[in-house]
Design a protein around this motif. Structure first.
Motif, PDB file in Angstrom:
ATOM      1  N   UNK A   9     -61.000 -31.080  -0.471  1.00  0.00           N
ATOM      2  CA  UNK A   9     -60.565 -32.137  -1.391  1.00  0.00           C
ATOM      3  C   UNK A   9     -60.451 -33.457  -0.654  1.00  0.00           C
ATOM      4  N   UNK A  10     -60.906 -34.523  -1.324  1.00  0.00           N
ATOM      5  CA  UNK A  10     -60.690 -35.884  -0.864  1.00  0.00           C
ATOM      6  C   UNK A  10     -59.779 -36.560  -1.882  1.00  0.00           C
ATOM      7  N   UNK A  11     -58.681 -37.115  -1.420  1.00  0.00           N
ATOM      8  CA  UNK A  11     -57.712 -37.782  -2.288  1.00  0.00           C
ATOM      9  C   UNK A  11     -57.977 -39.282  -2.292  1.00  0.00           C
ATOM     10  N   UNK A 147     -57.972 -38.070  -7.964  1.00  0.00           N
ATOM     11  CA  UNK A 147     -57.206 -39.309  -7.995  1.00  0.00           C
ATOM     12  C   UNK A 147     -55.748 -38.999  -7.673  1.00  0.00           C
ATOM     13  N   UNK A 148     -55.191 -39.705  -6.715  1.00  0.00           N
ATOM     14  CA  UNK A 148     -53.780 -39.558  -6.350  1.00  0.00           C
ATOM     15  C   UNK A 148     -53.003 -40.694  -6.990  1.00  0.00           C
ATOM     16  N   UNK A 149     -51.931 -40.360  -7.701  1.00  0.00           N
ATOM     17  CA  UNK A 149     -51.220 -41.398  -8.441  1.00  0.00           C
ATOM     18  C   UNK A 149     -49.762 -41.014  -8.667  1.00  0.00           C
ATOM     19  N   UNK A 178     -53.784 -35.754  -8.862  1.00  0.00           N
ATOM     20  CA  UNK A 178     -52.522 -35.263  -8.304  1.00  0.00           C
ATOM     21  C   UNK A 178     -51.472 -36.322  -8.586  1.00  0.00           C
ATOM     22  N   UNK A 179     -50.430 -35.935  -9.294  1.00  0.00           N
ATOM     23  CA  UNK A 179     -49.388 -36.875  -9.699  1.00  0.00           C
ATOM     24  C   UNK A 179     -48.095 -36.555  -8.959  1.00  0.00           C
ATOM     25  N   UNK A 203     -56.433 -29.210 -14.245  1.00  0.00           N
ATOM     26  CA  UNK A 203     -56.942 -30.181 -13.280  1.00  0.00           C
ATOM     27  C   UNK A 203     -55.895 -31.229 -12.901  1.00  0.00           C
ATOM     28  N   UNK A 204     -54.703 -31.103 -13.461  1.00  0.00           N
ATOM     29  CA  UNK A 204     -53.624 -32.054 -13.181  1.00  0.00           C
ATOM     30  C   UNK A 204     -52.563 -31.344 -12.352  1.00  0.00           C
ATOM     31  N   UNK A 205     -52.383 -31.799 -11.141  1.00  0.00           N
ATOM     32  CA  UNK A 205     -51.421 -31.183 -10.223  1.00  0.00           C
ATOM     33  C   UNK A 205     -50.189 -32.078 -10.123  1.00  0.00           C
TER      34      UNK A 205
END
Length: 272
Positions: A9-11, A147-149, A178-179, A203-205
């Protein structure tokens, strides 16, 4: 049973980074721990992508400074990097297009230049609204871009006319995100309320931050403007850079005060 290696994984984190704070960096560490604890993923890279000056956001200092501070903040990290592509664009770029750009870069690195045309064809199908989640699925051994958010991004998905529906579908359905939670936020409730987010909930972590840290760039800028200490909220190298270049004054807080935010122009366009 056939066993597979964890998905690499690439964030990717997009934002102002005005300035970058320790909490921005902490989000990457939290996300990596969470994903790798599942046994399904191995995080190999983190990317910080500062927004361009074309965003016209109030108080936004020049991209050259925000880029350099982000580079200073990550110079001791062996996996978090800073990418200048978005920040160097003359106009504000939609988040979805930034994600696609980095996806293309990943595929090029993994599969070679010959794969680029295939990816670009898939991207064109997206832009022509003939997109299906399976239309440019990655190969099993390719890294996955997420996407990291923070929860504010999930909240923004529900703001009328702020996002194109197909862009939300693409982000959560094709790439995933990833939230990182914050005090008072409830990302799982947001997922439950939205049909699109619920459909792609796998797909939402959502990552709980148990050691709460409410540091925000806004609070940092306010403290700097008032000549208050912000040490230990920012990396020392970033604080030294701010002092050296005399950033974040009362004058800089008024930057773009009378300019229409690029995001507002975008909203006006999709509503017209």
């Amino acid at each position: 049973m056939e066993s597979h290696s964890p998905t690499r994984v690439v964030l990717l984190s997009c934002g102002s980074f005005n300035p970058v704070t320790n909490m921005h960096l902490r989000m990457f560490e939290l996300a990596r721990d969470h994903l790798e604890d599942t046994g399904q993923y191995r995080v190999v890279k983190g990317i910080i992508s500062p927004v361009s000056d074309g965003c016209n956001k109030k108080c936004l200092i020049e991209a050259c400074h925000r880029l350099e501070m982000a580079r200073l903040a990550t110079e001791n990290s062996d996996w978090i990097t800073v990418d200048s592509w978005e920040s160097l664009q003359p106009e504000w770029v939609e988040t979805t297009k930034v994600i696609r750009h980095h996806y293309e870069d990943l595929v090029t690195l993994e599969q070679g230049p010959d794969s680029v045309d295939t990816v670009k064809s898939a991207v064109r199908r997206v832009e022509e609204k003939s997109f299906e989640i399976s239309s440019y699925d990655r190969k099993r051994d390719d890294p996955q871009l997420m996407l990291l958010c923070g929860p504010d991004v999930l909240e923004s998905f529900e703001v009328p006319n702020l996002w194109k529906p197909e862009d939300v579908t693409e982000i959560v359905g094709r790439f995933g995100l990833v939230c990182i939670t914050r005090s008072g936020s409830d990302p799982l409730k947001l997922v439950h309320k939205s049909d699109v987010l619920w459909k792609y909930r796998k797909n939402i972590h959502v990552v709980n931050e148990w050691v709460t840290n409410e540091t925000s760039a806004t609070h940092v800028r306010r403290a700097l403007r008032r000549c208050r200490s912000v040490r230990y909220l920012l990396p020392d190298s970033v604080l030294d850079y701010i002092r050296q270049h005399k950033l974040y004054s009362s004058e800089s807080e008024q930057k773009n005060a009378d300019v229409l935010l690029a995001l507002q122009r975008y909203r006006n366009a999709i509503n017209s």
